[in-house]
Design a protein around this motif. Sequence first.
Motif, PDB file in Angstrom:
ATOM      1  N   GLN A   1       0.843  -1.206   0.000  1.00  0.00           N
ATOM      2  CA  GLN A   1       0.000   0.000   0.000  1.00  0.00           C
ATOM      3  C   GLN A   1       0.873   1.249   0.000  1.00  0.00           C
ATOM      4  O   GLN A   1       0.801   2.073   0.904  1.00  0.00           O
ATOM      5  CB  GLN A   1      -0.927  -0.004   1.237  1.00  0.00           C
ATOM      6  N   ILE A   2       1.722   1.351  -1.001  1.00  0.00           N
ATOM      7  CA  ILE A   2       2.616   2.514  -1.091  1.00  0.00           C
ATOM      8  C   ILE A   2       2.243   3.332  -2.326  1.00  0.00           C
ATOM      9  O   ILE A   2       2.214   2.807  -3.439  1.00  0.00           O
ATOM     10  CB  ILE A   2       4.094   2.078  -1.195  1.00  0.00           C
ATOM     11  N   ILE A   3       1.929   4.583  -2.104  1.00  0.00           N
ATOM     12  CA  ILE A   3       1.598   5.470  -3.227  1.00  0.00           C
ATOM     13  C   ILE A   3       2.533   6.676  -3.207  1.00  0.00           C
ATOM     14  O   ILE A   3       2.632   7.373  -2.195  1.00  0.00           O
ATOM     15  CB  ILE A   3       0.133   5.945  -3.131  1.00  0.00           C
ATOM     16  N   LEU A   4       3.219   6.903  -4.308  1.00  0.00           N
ATOM     17  CA  LEU A   4       4.082   8.082  -4.451  1.00  0.00           C
ATOM     18  C   LEU A   4       3.432   9.056  -5.412  1.00  0.00           C
ATOM     19  O   LEU A   4       3.308   8.760  -6.603  1.00  0.00           O
ATOM     20  CB  LEU A   4       5.447   7.712  -5.020  1.00  0.00           C
ATOM     21  N   ASP A   5       3.053  10.189  -4.907  1.00  0.00           N
ATOM     22  CA  ASP A   5       2.545  11.265  -5.757  1.00  0.00           C
ATOM     23  C   ASP A   5       3.660  12.307  -5.859  1.00  0.00           C
ATOM     24  O   ASP A   5       3.945  13.019  -4.895  1.00  0.00           O
ATOM     25  CB  ASP A   5       1.266  11.860  -5.144  1.00  0.00           C
TER      26      ASP A   5
ATOM     27  N   LYS B   1       5.753  -3.554  -5.409  1.00  0.00           N
ATOM     28  CA  LYS B   1       5.314  -2.673  -6.484  1.00  0.00           C
ATOM     29  C   LYS B   1       4.629  -1.462  -5.890  1.00  0.00           C
ATOM     30  O   LYS B   1       3.639  -1.596  -5.172  1.00  0.00           O
ATOM     31  CB  LYS B   1       4.336  -3.397  -7.401  1.00  0.00           C
ATOM     32  N   VAL B   2       5.148  -0.298  -6.213  1.00  0.00           N
ATOM     33  CA  VAL B   2       4.536   0.929  -5.699  1.00  0.00           C
ATOM     34  C   VAL B   2       3.703   1.571  -6.804  1.00  0.00           C
ATOM     35  O   VAL B   2       3.904   1.313  -7.982  1.00  0.00           O
ATOM     36  CB  VAL B   2       5.599   1.932  -5.210  1.00  0.00           C
ATOM     37  N   GLN B   3       2.759   2.421  -6.376  1.00  0.00           N
ATOM     38  CA  GLN B   3       2.060   3.282  -7.331  1.00  0.00           C
ATOM     39  C   GLN B   3       2.832   4.581  -7.400  1.00  0.00           C
ATOM     40  O   GLN B   3       3.289   5.097  -6.370  1.00  0.00           O
ATOM     41  CB  GLN B   3       0.638   3.569  -6.826  1.00  0.00           C
ATOM     42  N   PHE B   4       2.995   5.115  -8.593  1.00  0.00           N
ATOM     43  CA  PHE B   4       3.840   6.303  -8.740  1.00  0.00           C
ATOM     44  C   PHE B   4       3.263   7.187  -9.851  1.00  0.00           C
ATOM     45  O   PHE B   4       3.171   6.768 -10.992  1.00  0.00           O
ATOM     46  CB  PHE B   4       5.275   5.861  -9.044  1.00  0.00           C
ATOM     47  N   THR B   5       2.842   8.385  -9.480  1.00  0.00           N
ATOM     48  CA  THR B   5       2.288   9.337 -10.455  1.00  0.00           C
ATOM     49  C   THR B   5       3.038  10.656 -10.396  1.00  0.00           C
ATOM     50  O   THR B   5       2.947  11.381  -9.409  1.00  0.00           O
ATOM     51  CB  THR B   5       0.798   9.614 -10.156  1.00  0.00           C
TER      52      THR B   5
ATOM     53  N   VAL C   1       4.484  10.781  -0.161  1.00  0.00           N
ATOM     54  CA  VAL C   1       4.390   9.325  -0.137  1.00  0.00           C
ATOM     55  C   VAL C   1       3.373   8.897   0.915  1.00  0.00           C
ATOM     56  O   VAL C   1       3.508   9.232   2.094  1.00  0.00           O
ATOM     57  CB  VAL C   1       5.768   8.692   0.169  1.00  0.00           C
ATOM     58  N   TYR C   2       2.358   8.192   0.458  1.00  0.00           N
ATOM     59  CA  TYR C   2       1.298   7.705   1.345  1.00  0.00           C
ATOM     60  C   TYR C   2       1.624   6.274   1.748  1.00  0.00           C
ATOM     61  O   TYR C   2       1.768   5.403   0.885  1.00  0.00           O
ATOM     62  CB  TYR C   2      -0.049   7.778   0.635  1.00  0.00           C
TER      63      TYR C   2
END
Lengths: 350, 350, 350, 350
Positions: free
Chosen positions: D179-183, D236-240, D254-255
């Motif tokens: 549950q890693i999100i990088l905005d 696998k991270v989400q990255f936008t 980073v969430y």
Amino acid sequence: MQKDEVENMTHKIAILGASGYTGAELVRLIATHPSMEIVALSADRKAGMEVAAVFPHLRHLDLPTLCKIDEIDFDAVDLCFCALPHATSQKVIKALPTNVKVVDLSADFRLRDPEDYAKWYGGEHDAVELQKEAVYGLTEFYRDEIKAARLVAGTGCNAATGQFALRPLIEAGVIDLDQIILDLKCAVSGAGRSLKENLLHAELSEGYHGYAVGGTHRHLGEFDQEFSAIAGRPVKVQFTPHLVPANRGILATVYVQGNAEEIHATLAGAYGEEPFIEVLPFCETPSTRHVRGSNFCHIGVTGDRIEGRAIVIAALDNLTKGSSGQALQNANLMLGEDETAGLMLAPCFP
Amino acid sequence: MQKDEVENMTHKIAILGASGYTGAELVRLIATHPSMEIVALSADRKAGMEVAAVFPHLRHLDLPTLCKIDEIDFDAVDLCFCALPHATSQKVIKALPTNVKVVDLSADFRLRDPEDYAKWYGGEHDAVELQKEAVYGLTEFYRDEIKAARLVAGTGCNAATGQFALRPLIEAGVIDLDQIILDLKCAVSGAGRSLKENLLHAELSEGYHGYAVGGTHRHLGEFDQEFSAIAGRPVKVQFTPHLVPANRGILATVYVQGNAEEIHATLAGAYGEEPFIEVLPFCETPSTRHVRGSNFCHIGVTGDRIEGRAIVIAALDNLTKGSSGQALQNANLMLGEDETAGLMLAPCFP
Amino acid sequence: MQKDEVENMTHKIAILGASGYTGAELVRLIATHPSMEIVALSADRKAGMEVAAVFPHLRHLDLPTLCKIDEIDFDAVDLCFCALPHATSQKVIKALPTNVKVVDLSADFRLRDPEDYAKWYGGEHDAVELQKEAVYGLTEFYRDEIKAARLVAGTGCNAATGQFALRPLIEAGVIDLDQIILDLKCAVSGAGRSLKENLLHAELSEGYHGYAVGGTHRHLGEFDQEFSAIAGRPVKVQFTPHLVPANRGILATVYVQGNAEEIHATLAGAYGEEPFIEVLPFCETPSTRHVRGSNFCHIGVTGDRIEGRAIVIAALDNLTKGSSGQALQNANLMLGEDETAGLMLAPCFP
Amino acid sequence: MQKDEVENMTHKIAILGASGYTGAELVRLIATHPSMEIVALSADRKAGMEVAAVFPHLRHLDLPTLCKIDEIDFDAVDLCFCALPHATSQKVIKALPTNVKVVDLSADFRLRDPEDYAKWYGGEHDAVELQKEAVYGLTEFYRDEIKAARLVAGTGCNAATGQFALRPLIEAGVIDLDQIILDLKCAVSGAGRSLKENLLHAELSEGYHGYAVGGTHRHLGEFDQEFSAIAGRPVKVQFTPHLVPANRGILATVYVQGNAEEIHATLAGAYGEEPFIEVLPFCETPSTRHVRGSNFCHIGVTGDRIEGRAIVIAALDNLTKGSSGQALQNANLMLGEDETAGLMLAPCFP
């Protein structure tokens, strides 16, 4: 009265708090409105000044001199936009004659529950009975109530952006309600014309940062109220705003869990007939520059490489669709005018 | 034909070169014009694309697909805006059927004398006969000729700004014709949507500089032609443009020798009835931010501490009053419409 | 010399008014200076705070806590930079022990004549005897006096830029002294970290304008004093500053009458050995972006198409060469250090 | 040691691809480096030009003329920075004599696995054996390997920012790896000095948008490689990424899911001794403006109102800590110098 006569009727408009950015934006929009006439403009500390001295970009317009609120003859006013600071607004609106329709742009009537108000705005509400009467002004979702309303509460600009991205998805049950993250990028005019060090050009230009990080921004009160009402159970989103070196614009990057194509179809379906909400083709992404100065909101949906995740991005102009444009859209409804009157200005790019 | 029928007549408009900034600005303005309909949009390299793909800010409009020029049926066109590159424009306009009215936004028909054209644009003119026919499109000073014209040549954006500051002064003989200095500050959209290293955000942002220093900018050809014609003898001004990190705007600081109050009175008198030119009270100074996105030009006059010197500052939006707004103003005249139709948008500030 | 002795050679530095931009810039520069140590930082209203709280970009440095001026032990201070507001500065400096060398960054000691001070700054000077003692801090022209001085008065940032362009030309007698026009474009940090509406990002970004038009800017006092002294007769220039949406930079476009090549040769000759003044090849023009964050000044000369006219353009960073860099350069001289110590940072582009 | 010996200790440096932004940034940093001398600068299409013509801000430096790569005598070079485009870099480095140490700033040697390279960069690698040899250049985590390396691969600027926020957390096992999100919000210089329409000032200024949305940005290859290696299982991270109208800076929001205080303590512990990584006090948030032009990275941690969620925000300058500063930090290690030599410049604010 004949239809023609009705059409010829010009509505008398007052704007309270006309020396701030949302006040000026209202004047800008009403300037080309076919059936509204500004009859009074108040600005407490600048009473007696001409608008041109406060906002030289409005110099070409024939406008009333700025005055104090108590100098306004509200009998000659059909509708009043109230662009005053939070807390002041409730006191002023409470004292207005009840024949005047009111669109409030402050936060004072956004939250229906006095306890929620106290929690997010820190204090007792001065006009609890009006709080109950007020209709939440997100036009696309409260259209019928707004048509019939005397008092409409303009939404928070961030709150509007996030709701445009999320309401149809929560309604349709196509996303996980416990895994919603809104990362917002806000332009500086949202903070108003206020003398704060962190709003100086030298501080802001060429840099950007998060603020109210961790769930402390007041617009969360609106998200909680609205999303929970739609879902029929408490919904809490994560919401982090960032201040970006630009004057106008909000970009909401919303991370959700669900099927991206279904999400796109849900939004496209929900907004198919809306004059101001444009859902982009699947996998296209919006930009604040393409809505600047206009009442449009662009929404894009993309799937993530991780199965079951999607990114919804919504862009609007905080001063227009996020506040003054929304206010005018609501006023049009309240006055029986075409909802889009005065609002079809194309975005100003570049 | 009855007046009502005339009023109901919608003019059919084509825009050639619709994928550049002046083309997009024309579309933006015409979008809310009461009696114009865009029937064709050409963009040579982007033919076949939708406008929304090239200019997403125009997404909400119902517009024709971009096409090649030779795909346009000019029999169904009343007026054609030509926003093509210099040199290309003359070839295209020469080939148009003569029943079509044309407003050209390029430099091709600004200079009446083929030798002047050759001097400033380096080459023989391809349509010398049209060059003679073309009317110089500075609306406020060529209004009658424009009404009767088939081909109107849009002015340079810098040339327009400088002329608004200076023409009435030269006409009235209130300044020294041999001591005129124009220091212009231009925003970047004036350079168009062209791929040049010095127009990149990383190059331009946070920095500024002079260019074409020393009297080499092509708009000097227009200053020479127009000012000499007014004065009845050669007038040569000094003119130095500077590139400033902003998207829209021209600020012309003009140093003249003469009596400041007389200069102010001359300008105020000359522009008293003009819908788009605002002469500020004596000693006030204009700003580009207060005309952004609009067709207005603000002019201020101040005396210097040195006796007999004055500073005239003019501000306008290069894409609107400086080119596409001027073009629409001229088109209105050529089509018998109200000169201000579609052009009363208030500036977009902040 | 032993390592210990070298360490003892470190000069003890105090900065008064360390919470403003020029104060922060001094800290930034001194951070990599080989022989200076900051022992005290004052900031009246922020006394007790850490520098990192006021200027987070200095967080990595080991700096003293901000204090009040009267908490500083000036016996342990070799040199004091005074970055206080005008008028306050003279009072504070008057009270300092005379063993402390002082570089003042305010306007208080720039004008030698008390009447000039009264004229431009509106009031009696509180330390007339110090006014006489103070050396005008334009390093390149007062080097010997500065070396021997106890009190050096930093110049105005606009005044410095204009003088770099003009002093050698007036000295050499190659321009007409009665036809000098300085059109300056200033970035916003020159106005300091002050809470003024017109310095907000939303007001300033994307727009620009002239101010103090007509010969009312206080830096004219310096131009008058210095240019008249060089010429041996009164010299009055025209000077119009403009505020441009950028944080750092001054661009002075100077219109003069004289032979352009001679002017270029005069400047190239005058600055040939200077470490920080770069005269560009004839007809090249400088840009503020190419000096940003550095102590360099770039100067370009171009002839105009009108015979006998030339344009001199000078660019520097108002916070560095225009104030804090100049101050450090002077401090180096006063302390017997290499004039360039700590100042050879290359400009920060893009 | 004698002075001569010290002078002989100067390392001879070549920079390939010196006409781009990372090349210029290397020159800027090395300009004040105590023990490096630039002996060769290549720029294929600009060979024969002086650096001052390509980067006027470096005008004051005494630098070699730009040349072609094959004109460089690599026997006289100790270390070569390679700032060439992706794919070109591998060909050039393969051909270099093996006595020359190399710091590559392209993407060519970031991914250890040829299949990963093919997946993200679309093609076969031309120097697979070098790919194996190359050390991943994230200094703080590969310090020992870098000291011993001949070839170091500079990281992606976004990849560096995200890893500074996340590596210690993954290592310590204090966050949910799924549950890693990088905005990310990136400034425009990260896109290089390339002629693309979307990088023009008129396109970018005052607007912002997401790009490579949905997990398609190439820096994900680095995240996958590094995070999976640390965790010992696929991560696998989400990255936008989003493009913001500023020239320098990356802000990674980073969430993560985990205990915020534990997360803060983990980062503070991991970076306590690091010269360039500053972990802010709990609940403070960094800004790109406070690291601009410097090699510092600021990291802040805040807990969310939702239990078990935290936001980590990291800010750095993409051209410095994100590429050229990192490259110089690595070169210092490879040459046996103090890691911080030439890199202690304070950020340039405002």
